[in-house]
Design a protein around this motif. Sequence first.
Motif, PDB file in Angstrom:
ATOM      1  N   GLU A   1       0.813  -1.212   0.000  1.00  0.00           N
ATOM      2  CA  GLU A   1       0.000   0.000   0.000  1.00  0.00           C
ATOM      3  C   GLU A   1       0.848   1.264   0.000  1.00  0.00           C
ATOM      4  OE1 GLU A   1      -0.376  -2.401   2.296  1.00  0.00           O
ATOM      5  OE2 GLU A   1      -2.339  -3.303   1.889  1.00  0.00           O
ATOM      6  N   SER A   2       1.921   1.251   0.798  1.00  0.00           N
ATOM      7  CA  SER A   2       2.740   2.456   0.928  1.00  0.00           C
ATOM      8  C   SER A   2       3.362   2.865  -0.401  1.00  0.00           C
ATOM      9  CB  SER A   2       3.839   2.226   1.973  1.00  0.00           C
ATOM     10  OG  SER A   2       4.599   1.066   1.655  1.00  0.00           O
ATOM     11  N   ARG A   3       3.807   1.894  -1.200  1.00  0.00           N
ATOM     12  CA  ARG A   3       4.424   2.227  -2.488  1.00  0.00           C
ATOM     13  C   ARG A   3       3.397   2.774  -3.474  1.00  0.00           C
ATOM     14  NH1 ARG A   3       7.148  -2.694  -4.961  1.00  0.00           N
ATOM     15  NH2 ARG A   3       8.419  -2.523  -3.066  1.00  0.00           N
ATOM     16  N   VAL A   4       2.207   2.166  -3.484  1.00  0.00           N
ATOM     17  CA  VAL A   4       1.140   2.641  -4.369  1.00  0.00           C
ATOM     18  C   VAL A   4       0.775   4.083  -4.045  1.00  0.00           C
ATOM     19  CG1 VAL A   4      -1.260   2.301  -5.075  1.00  0.00           C
ATOM     20  CG2 VAL A   4       0.225   0.323  -4.732  1.00  0.00           C
ATOM     21  N   VAL A   5       0.609   4.379  -2.748  1.00  0.00           N
ATOM     22  CA  VAL A   5       0.197   5.720  -2.329  1.00  0.00           C
ATOM     23  C   VAL A   5       1.330   6.720  -2.510  1.00  0.00           C
ATOM     24  CG1 VAL A   5      -0.684   7.097  -0.409  1.00  0.00           C
ATOM     25  CG2 VAL A   5      -1.460   4.747  -0.714  1.00  0.00           C
ATOM     26  N   PHE A   6       2.589   6.273  -2.348  1.00  0.00           N
ATOM     27  CA  PHE A   6       3.722   7.175  -2.519  1.00  0.00           C
ATOM     28  C   PHE A   6       3.749   7.758  -3.929  1.00  0.00           C
ATOM     29  CE2 PHE A   6       8.014   8.079  -3.961  1.00  0.00           C
ATOM     30  CZ  PHE A   6       8.507   8.895  -2.955  1.00  0.00           C
ATOM     31  N   TYR A   7       3.613   6.891  -4.928  1.00  0.00           N
ATOM     32  CA  TYR A   7       3.689   7.383  -6.306  1.00  0.00           C
ATOM     33  C   TYR A   7       2.462   8.219  -6.676  1.00  0.00           C
ATOM     34  CZ  TYR A   7       7.839   4.585  -7.113  1.00  0.00           C
ATOM     35  OH  TYR A   7       9.120   4.083  -7.052  1.00  0.00           O
ATOM     36  N   PHE A   8       1.309   7.899  -6.092  1.00  0.00           N
ATOM     37  CA  PHE A   8       0.132   8.723  -6.338  1.00  0.00           C
ATOM     38  C   PHE A   8       0.306  10.102  -5.711  1.00  0.00           C
ATOM     39  CE2 PHE A   8      -4.181  10.124  -5.031  1.00  0.00           C
ATOM     40  CZ  PHE A   8      -4.679  10.376  -6.293  1.00  0.00           C
ATOM     41  N   SER A   9       0.853  10.143  -4.502  1.00  0.00           N
ATOM     42  CA  SER A   9       1.113  11.431  -3.848  1.00  0.00           C
ATOM     43  C   SER A   9       2.137  12.241  -4.627  1.00  0.00           C
ATOM     44  CB  SER A   9       1.600  11.201  -2.409  1.00  0.00           C
ATOM     45  OG  SER A   9       0.628  10.527  -1.640  1.00  0.00           O
ATOM     46  N   LEU A  10       3.154  11.566  -5.145  1.00  0.00           N
ATOM     47  CA  LEU A  10       4.177  12.252  -5.924  1.00  0.00           C
ATOM     48  C   LEU A  10       3.569  12.868  -7.182  1.00  0.00           C
ATOM     49  CD1 LEU A  10       7.172  12.941  -6.353  1.00  0.00           C
ATOM     50  CD2 LEU A  10       7.426  10.722  -7.499  1.00  0.00           C
ATOM     51  N   THR A  11       2.678  12.132  -7.839  1.00  0.00           N
ATOM     52  CA  THR A  11       2.013  12.657  -9.029  1.00  0.00           C
ATOM     53  C   THR A  11       1.134  13.846  -8.679  1.00  0.00           C
ATOM     54  OG1 THR A  11       1.961  10.408  -9.943  1.00  0.00           O
ATOM     55  CG2 THR A  11       0.554  12.066 -11.000  1.00  0.00           C
ATOM     56  N   GLY A  12       0.419  13.754  -7.552  1.00  0.00           N
ATOM     57  CA  GLY A  12      -0.396  14.884  -7.110  1.00  0.00           C
ATOM     58  C   GLY A  12       0.444  16.112  -6.819  1.00  0.00           C
ATOM     59  N   PHE A  13       1.618  15.910  -6.224  1.00  0.00           N
ATOM     60  CA  PHE A  13       2.521  17.024  -5.944  1.00  0.00           C
ATOM     61  C   PHE A  13       2.958  17.706  -7.235  1.00  0.00           C
ATOM     62  CE2 PHE A  13       7.077  18.179  -5.815  1.00  0.00           C
ATOM     63  CZ  PHE A  13       6.976  19.340  -5.055  1.00  0.00           C
ATOM     64  N   ILE A  14       3.333  16.897  -8.237  1.00  0.00           N
ATOM     65  CA  ILE A  14       3.765  17.460  -9.514  1.00  0.00           C
ATOM     66  C   ILE A  14       2.626  18.203 -10.191  1.00  0.00           C
ATOM     67  CG2 ILE A  14       4.601  16.888 -11.834  1.00  0.00           C
ATOM     68  CD1 ILE A  14       6.082  14.513 -10.562  1.00  0.00           C
ATOM     69  N   ALA A  15       1.430  17.627 -10.169  1.00  0.00           N
ATOM     70  CA  ALA A  15       0.266  18.283 -10.777  1.00  0.00           C
ATOM     71  C   ALA A  15      -0.058  19.582 -10.065  1.00  0.00           C
ATOM     72  CB  ALA A  15      -0.936  17.344 -10.734  1.00  0.00           C
ATOM     73  N   GLY A  16      -0.004  19.567  -8.735  1.00  0.00           N
ATOM     74  CA  GLY A  16      -0.259  20.795  -7.978  1.00  0.00           C
ATOM     75  C   GLY A  16       0.789  21.852  -8.245  1.00  0.00           C
ATOM     76  N   LEU A  17       2.050  21.432  -8.385  1.00  0.00           N
ATOM     77  CA  LEU A  17       3.135  22.375  -8.673  1.00  0.00           C
ATOM     78  C   LEU A  17       2.925  23.047 -10.024  1.00  0.00           C
ATOM     79  CD1 LEU A  17       5.888  23.591  -7.909  1.00  0.00           C
ATOM     80  CD2 LEU A  17       6.972  21.593  -8.984  1.00  0.00           C
ATOM     81  N   LEU A  18       2.560  22.259 -11.029  1.00  0.00           N
ATOM     82  CA  LEU A  18       2.289  22.823 -12.352  1.00  0.00           C
ATOM     83  C   LEU A  18       1.104  23.782 -12.298  1.00  0.00           C
ATOM     84  CD1 LEU A  18       2.772  19.654 -14.596  1.00  0.00           C
ATOM     85  CD2 LEU A  18       4.336  21.593 -14.321  1.00  0.00           C
ATOM     86  N   GLY A  19       0.089  23.422 -11.510  1.00  0.00           N
ATOM     87  CA  GLY A  19      -1.061  24.294 -11.364  1.00  0.00           C
ATOM     88  C   GLY A  19      -0.700  25.613 -10.713  1.00  0.00           C
ATOM     89  N   CYS A  20       0.202  25.560  -9.746  1.00  0.00           N
ATOM     90  CA  CYS A  20       0.645  26.791  -9.072  1.00  0.00           C
ATOM     91  C   CYS A  20       1.498  27.656 -10.001  1.00  0.00           C
ATOM     92  CB  CYS A  20       1.437  26.444  -7.813  1.00  0.00           C
ATOM     93  SG  CYS A  20       0.445  25.758  -6.471  1.00  0.00           S
ATOM     94  N   LEU A  21       2.322  27.013 -10.821  1.00  0.00           N
ATOM     95  CA  LEU A  21       3.216  27.762 -11.702  1.00  0.00           C
ATOM     96  C   LEU A  21       2.470  28.426 -12.856  1.00  0.00           C
ATOM     97  CD1 LEU A  21       6.278  25.337 -11.911  1.00  0.00           C
ATOM     98  CD2 LEU A  21       6.112  27.490 -10.626  1.00  0.00           C
ATOM     99  N   PHE A  22       1.437  27.762 -13.354  1.00  0.00           N
ATOM    100  CA  PHE A  22       0.755  28.258 -14.545  1.00  0.00           C
ATOM    101  C   PHE A  22      -0.695  28.643 -14.297  1.00  0.00           C
ATOM    102  CE2 PHE A  22       4.040  25.240 -15.943  1.00  0.00           C
ATOM    103  CZ  PHE A  22       4.828  26.095 -16.719  1.00  0.00           C
ATOM    104  N   GLY A  23      -1.175  28.510 -13.057  1.00  0.00           N
ATOM    105  CA  GLY A  23      -2.557  28.861 -12.740  1.00  0.00           C
ATOM    106  C   GLY A  23      -2.646  30.158 -11.965  1.00  0.00           C
TER     107      GLY A  23
END
Length: 309
Positions: free
Chosen positions: A174-196
Amino acid sequence: MQSLWMLFATFAFSIMGVCVKLASTTYSVAEIILYRGMIGVVFIYFLMRQQRGTLKTHLVWQHLWRCVVGTTALWLWFIAIGLLPLATAMTLNYMAPIWISGVLFVAAWHGGKHRFEWGLVTAIVASFIGVTLLLRPSIHQDQWLGGFVGVCSGALSALAYLQVRKLGQLGEPESRVVFYFSLTGFIAGLLGCLFGTGLQDEPIHLLREHTSYGLFLLISIGVLAAIAQMAMTRAYRLGNTLVTANLQYTGIVFSSLWGILIWSDALGLTGWLGIAIILASGIVATFYNIRNTAAGKKLPPADPIATEL
């Protein structure tokens, strides 16, 4: 009964939702997703270090599919919330268990497996009826775009949950599955902050000053999201898929109760009736699965709708 992990997950998600609602007066959607992902990554990384786990995986494409689909569903849900009444957006998103039932039904018939858990599907439909009674969604003619976005969010959420189950069956913790999902959310949020833009259509400043109250909310969102995701992943990995999907509706009940306690929301007779139907269907589905398992009525492993513990 491993599906009951979903109850813990929905409870944690409901508290996270309270924190998101409180934080949304200060932070934009992109910022909340960014910090949710970042804090989740840090929390799960140290948890994995303590458990002597590893981030290495040979299921790169399976993780990528889960992360992209799940993050897209999350963004679409937030967009739907902005375009539709909150009750309508939540109802459309909570169609995910209905979509799961449909996918499993098609998969079963396509694979030549003609047995289907109609009792569990009936419980899911009953829960959805309870959700509509509780939230009383409505949509106007000029809100068709928001409705379409909301439907897509629910459908993609269903695909993400099924992929979570597949990853678990392939041996991913479970921890590995959630880690990569959290990492993807972080990247998506970062892009949203940079360009939103922020709450007032102003550029978002990543190095903004935080209050102790704001930091508390952001940290709570990240930690609760990580814990809830791991519990949900375990429920889908070890529990019966349809029972787990049905128990997901209890999140609406928890959220409604928090609304009453914190914001003094008022529920009418139909609202309490909806809560009763959701709880009753969850109990019936759980005991239905226990009864079938105790009686030894297990399907062949190839059946995508096998009753499992």
